[in-house]
Write an enzyme that holds these catalytic residues in place. Structure first.
Site, PDB file in Angstrom:
ATOM      1  CG  HIS A   5      38.455  -8.028  81.742  1.00  0.00           C
ATOM      2  ND1 HIS A   5      38.140  -8.628  82.947  1.00  0.00           N
ATOM      3  CD2 HIS A   5      39.125  -6.890  82.051  1.00  0.00           C
ATOM      4  CE1 HIS A   5      38.589  -7.884  83.939  1.00  0.00           C
ATOM      5  NE2 HIS A   5      39.190  -6.822  83.424  1.00  0.00           N
TER       6      HIS A   5
ATOM      7  CG  HIS B 165      46.629  -9.434  87.692  1.00  0.00           C
ATOM      8  ND1 HIS B 165      47.302  -9.965  88.769  1.00  0.00           N
ATOM      9  CD2 HIS B 165      47.154  -8.202  87.485  1.00  0.00           C
ATOM     10  CE1 HIS B 165      48.184  -9.091  89.203  1.00  0.00           C
ATOM     11  NE2 HIS B 165      48.125  -8.016  88.448  1.00  0.00           N
TER      12      HIS B 165
ATOM     13  CB  VAL C  74      56.999  -9.313  86.359  1.00  0.00           C
ATOM     14  CG1 VAL C  74      56.680 -10.787  86.585  1.00  0.00           C
ATOM     15  CG2 VAL C  74      56.808  -8.977  84.881  1.00  0.00           C
TER      16      VAL C  74
ATOM     17  CG  HIS D  52      34.592  -5.080 100.821  1.00  0.00           C
ATOM     18  ND1 HIS D  52      35.775  -5.313 100.161  1.00  0.00           N
ATOM     19  CD2 HIS D  52      33.663  -4.880  99.856  1.00  0.00           C
ATOM     20  CE1 HIS D  52      35.574  -5.248  98.853  1.00  0.00           C
ATOM     21  NE2 HIS D  52      34.301  -4.990  98.643  1.00  0.00           N
TER      22      HIS D  52
END
Length: 298
Positions: free
Chosen positions: A94, A104, A107, A173
């Site tokens: 970030h 992001h 593995v 959502h």
């Protein structure tokens, strides 16, 4: 199947990525080794309030258990009750500067075993980009690097894994994407162990070249309260996805993983607003209109 070779690769990958990130930021990452009472452990490498990264973590974990957690058997119910081993590297970064995207990468390797039966194993992973303000050349660079990383493994692999990423990092959502995607794969065992391990290594090794040039391009852009405020609002979507939908977060929590390491992916400053919409024609609206809807960036 050489699990020691996999572990050696993952620990080396963590060290190499952290070294590059420390050089980029200028501040060191802290090292936090931990043990898991149920079996295994890991090493978390964290930076908070760095010169460039507001928060970031690069985790290695190698954990074992006697029965697969529900999140791992939801799609593979036949594995319920098997003992298991999981290892991998997971990172989330970030930046403080809102012009620089969050990213992001993960593995991982799983194997589930049962006496008298063949082990069931698979690899998973991917990388994705979550900008707060969209730049077309950044999106093209990230997706092109993903494509080139997967090119040796088949002409159709990138297209399949890109769509998988678009579908996976989607907030049902909210009916919107978390970011602009990248590549994602799971339950990978097709083509044999060597091919799957090589593909996983290619994704891990390709991440710095996909992400760091974007940060270098944007790190000196000035910003103010407006940009930081929108960044904090969009970070809320990141939190919602990780806590509601992400299989890795659910697996870690359900398997008794280390909470601090699992939740290191969460950003340090976040805001929510009631029923907020960006003003039409603004840079904030452009993110929603032009960047979040899935598209072919290459």
């Amino acid at each position: 199947m050489d699990t020691q070779a996999i572990k050696s690769y993952f620990t080396g990958l963590q060290a190499r990525i952290v070294s590059r990130l420390e050089t980029f930021d200028g501040d060191p990452f802290r090292t936090d080794a931990w043990q898991r009472p149920e079996g295994g452990g890991g090493v978390s490498r964290l930076i908070e309030e760095g010169r460039f990264f507001e928060r970031g973590g690069v985790n290695f974990s190698h954990v074992t258990g006697s029965a697969m957690p529900a999140s791992a058997t939801a799609h593979r119910p036949e594995l319920a009750g098997r003992r298991w081993e999981a290892m991998g590297v997971s990172l989330v970064l970030h930046p403080r500067n809102p012009w620089c995207p969050t990213s992001h990468m993960n593995v991982r390797f799983f194997v589930a075993e049962k006496d008298g039966a063949e082990p069931v194993w698979w690899f998973g992973g991917g990388m994705d980009l979550t900008p707060y303000y969209g730049f077309e050349e950044d999106a093209v660079h990230f997706h092109r690097t993903c494509r080139d990383t997967l090119a040796p493994f088949g002409a159709d692999v990138h297209a399949r894994y890109k769509k998988w990423c678009d579908d996976y990092f989607y907030l049902k959502h909210r009916k919107e994407a978390r970011g602009i995607g990248g590549v994602f794969f799971d339950d990978l065992n097709e083509g044999g162990f060597d091919r799957c391990f090589a593909l996983t290594q290619a994704v891990g090794d390709g991440f710095p070249d996909a992400y760091l040039p974007i940060l270098a391009r944007r790190r000196d852009l000035g910003y103010g309260d407006r940009e930081r405020d929108f960044q904090a609002y969009r970070r809320g979507r990141y939190v919602e996805f990780n806590l509601v939908w992400d299989r890795g977060t659910l697996f870690g929590l359900q398997s008794g993983g280390r909470t601090e390491s699992i939740l290191m992916s969460l950003p340090p400053v976040v805001k929510w607003r009631y029923d907020w919409r960006p003003e039409p024609g603004t840079p904030e609206a452009r993110l929603y209109d032009e960047f979040l809807p899935p598209r072919d960036w290459i």
